[in-house]
Design a protein around this motif. Structure first.
Motif, PDB file in Angstrom:
ATOM      1  N   TRP A 163     -10.071   2.145   2.447  1.00 47.83           N
ATOM      2  CA  TRP A 163      -9.606   2.171   1.076  1.00 47.83           C
ATOM      3  C   TRP A 163      -8.088   2.266   1.061  1.00 47.83           C
ATOM      4  CZ3 TRP A 163     -13.025   1.628  -2.886  1.00 47.83           C
ATOM      5  CH2 TRP A 163     -14.372   1.837  -2.586  1.00 47.83           C
ATOM      6  N   ALA A 164      -7.474   1.833  -0.036  1.00 51.40           N
ATOM      7  CA  ALA A 164      -6.027   1.947  -0.205  1.00 51.40           C
ATOM      8  C   ALA A 164      -5.714   2.051  -1.688  1.00 51.40           C
ATOM      9  CB  ALA A 164      -5.316   0.732   0.382  1.00 51.40           C
ATOM     10  N   ILE A 165      -4.544   2.582  -1.990  1.00 48.57           N
ATOM     11  CA  ILE A 165      -3.974   2.470  -3.325  1.00 48.57           C
ATOM     12  C   ILE A 165      -2.552   1.962  -3.185  1.00 48.57           C
ATOM     13  CG2 ILE A 165      -5.404   4.245  -4.431  1.00 48.57           C
ATOM     14  CD1 ILE A 165      -2.965   6.145  -4.292  1.00 48.57           C
TER      15      ILE A 165
ATOM     16  N   GLN B 198      -0.958   4.425   0.046  1.00 47.74           N
ATOM     17  CA  GLN B 198      -1.830   5.298   0.833  1.00 47.74           C
ATOM     18  C   GLN B 198      -2.993   4.467   1.356  1.00 47.74           C
ATOM     19  OE1 GLN B 198      -3.186   8.841  -1.164  1.00 47.74           O
ATOM     20  NE2 GLN B 198      -1.153   9.392  -1.842  1.00 47.74           N
ATOM     21  N   LEU B 199      -3.538   4.913   2.475  1.00 47.01           N
ATOM     22  CA  LEU B 199      -4.615   4.215   3.159  1.00 47.01           C
ATOM     23  C   LEU B 199      -5.553   5.277   3.707  1.00 47.01           C
ATOM     24  CD1 LEU B 199      -5.277   1.285   4.215  1.00 47.01           C
ATOM     25  CD2 LEU B 199      -3.851   1.825   6.179  1.00 47.01           C
ATOM     26  N   SER B 200      -6.867   5.068   3.600  1.00 51.78           N
ATOM     27  CA  SER B 200      -7.797   6.087   4.094  1.00 51.78           C
ATOM     28  C   SER B 200      -9.104   5.470   4.539  1.00 51.78           C
ATOM     29  CB  SER B 200      -8.068   7.135   3.010  1.00 51.78           C
ATOM     30  OG  SER B 200      -8.601   6.522   1.857  1.00 51.78           O
TER      31      SER B 200
ATOM     32  N   ALA C 137       0.844  -1.201   0.000  1.00 54.74           N
ATOM     33  CA  ALA C 137       0.000   0.000   0.000  1.00 54.74           C
ATOM     34  C   ALA C 137       0.875   1.246   0.000  1.00 54.74           C
ATOM     35  CB  ALA C 137      -0.917   0.004   1.212  1.00 54.74           C
TER      36      ALA C 137
ATOM     37  N   PRO D  20      -6.664   1.029  -6.932  1.00 50.50           N
ATOM     38  CA  PRO D  20      -7.458   1.163  -5.707  1.00 50.50           C
ATOM     39  C   PRO D  20      -7.956  -0.184  -5.186  1.00 50.50           C
ATOM     40  CG  PRO D  20      -8.787   1.738  -7.607  1.00 50.50           C
ATOM     41  CD  PRO D  20      -7.415   1.403  -8.129  1.00 50.50           C
TER      42      PRO D  20
ATOM     43  N   SER E 211     -10.543  -1.857  -1.841  1.00 55.44           N
ATOM     44  CA  SER E 211     -11.432  -1.638  -0.702  1.00 55.44           C
ATOM     45  C   SER E 211     -11.321  -2.857   0.208  1.00 55.44           C
ATOM     46  CB  SER E 211     -12.880  -1.429  -1.152  1.00 55.44           C
ATOM     47  OG  SER E 211     -13.375  -2.585  -1.799  1.00 55.44           O
TER      48      SER E 211
ATOM     49  N   GLN F 184      -4.694   9.363  -5.273  1.00 56.02           N
ATOM     50  CA  GLN F 184      -4.938   9.526  -3.843  1.00 56.02           C
ATOM     51  C   GLN F 184      -5.909   8.441  -3.398  1.00 56.02           C
ATOM     52  OE1 GLN F 184      -5.739  13.609  -2.682  1.00 56.02           O
ATOM     53  NE2 GLN F 184      -7.410  12.928  -1.401  1.00 56.02           N
ATOM     54  N   SER F 185      -5.674   7.897  -2.208  1.00 56.09           N
ATOM     55  CA  SER F 185      -6.573   6.890  -1.667  1.00 56.09           C
ATOM     56  C   SER F 185      -7.960   7.500  -1.462  1.00 56.09           C
ATOM     57  CB  SER F 185      -6.009   6.373  -0.344  1.00 56.09           C
ATOM     58  OG  SER F 185      -6.784   5.323   0.149  1.00 56.09           O
TER      59      SER F 185
END
Length: 188
Positions: A54-56, A44-46, A42, A62, A64, A83-84
């Protein structure tokens, strides 16, 4: 852990990614989140709408987190994300909004490449491009006018209150700016 990314979550929580790519969750203290992405690490994580996770990855793919596993959400967007996702998702030239269980394409553009968006409590959405320019496509956005050159990150509280980090292209130094009372000013 040595964090390289952190994101706020509901109720004072947070999510983080350390230098090794491991995921962490904060709920009063930091603990490992032992559910890595199935492919790449990962980036980014949000926490998104209704607490969804969510993550990218580094390629912008992306994911989920559903039923204790990461699921690719690539089909929902068709392009890598920059962006996540939260309640909004952002690709270089497209923006989506989470709406009743699915993503809706809100806007497309070709004048710039987006690198970050931030949503205020009043629904104002600002997008920062890869050249430091500020753009708006949802609600009133007076902060776009007169935005300082060299923006590298933004945080929107609402349409009338926006934080920005500026990098001086000559010296490489960073400074903190605030948009309030109708004008941008350096605060630190």
């Amino acid at each position: 852990p040595s964090f390289v990314f952190v994101s706020a979550a509901r109720g004072g929580g947070a999510w983080g990614i350390d230098a090794s790519g491991d995921l962490w969750q904060f709920t009063g203290s930091w603990s490992p989140f032992n559910h890595p992405l199935s492919g790449d690490a990962a980036a980014q994580l949000s926490a998104g709408a209704q607490g969804a996770l969510w993550a990218i990855d580094a390629n912008g793919t992306p994911y989920s987190y559903v039923a204790n596993s990461w699921q690719s959400a690539e089909a929902a967007f068709g392009n890598p994300l920059v962006q996540s996702p939260t309640s909004w998702a952002l690709a270089a030239n497209q923006a989506w909004r989470w709406n009743t269980g699915s993503w809706s394409l809100i806007e497309e553009w070709d004048r710039y490449n987006a690198k970050q968006s931030s949503v205020g409590s009043d629904g104002a959405v600002l997008t920062l491009d890869d050249s430091g320019g500020l753009h708006c496509f949802a609600g009133a956005c007076p902060a776009v006018d007169g935005a300082p050159a060299g923006l590298v990150q933004i945080a929107v509280v609402d349409a009338s209150l926006v934080w920005g980090i500026v990098r001086d292209s000559g010296t490489g130094q960073y400074s903190l700016h605030l948009y309030s009372e109708g004008a941008w000013r350096e605060v630190a």
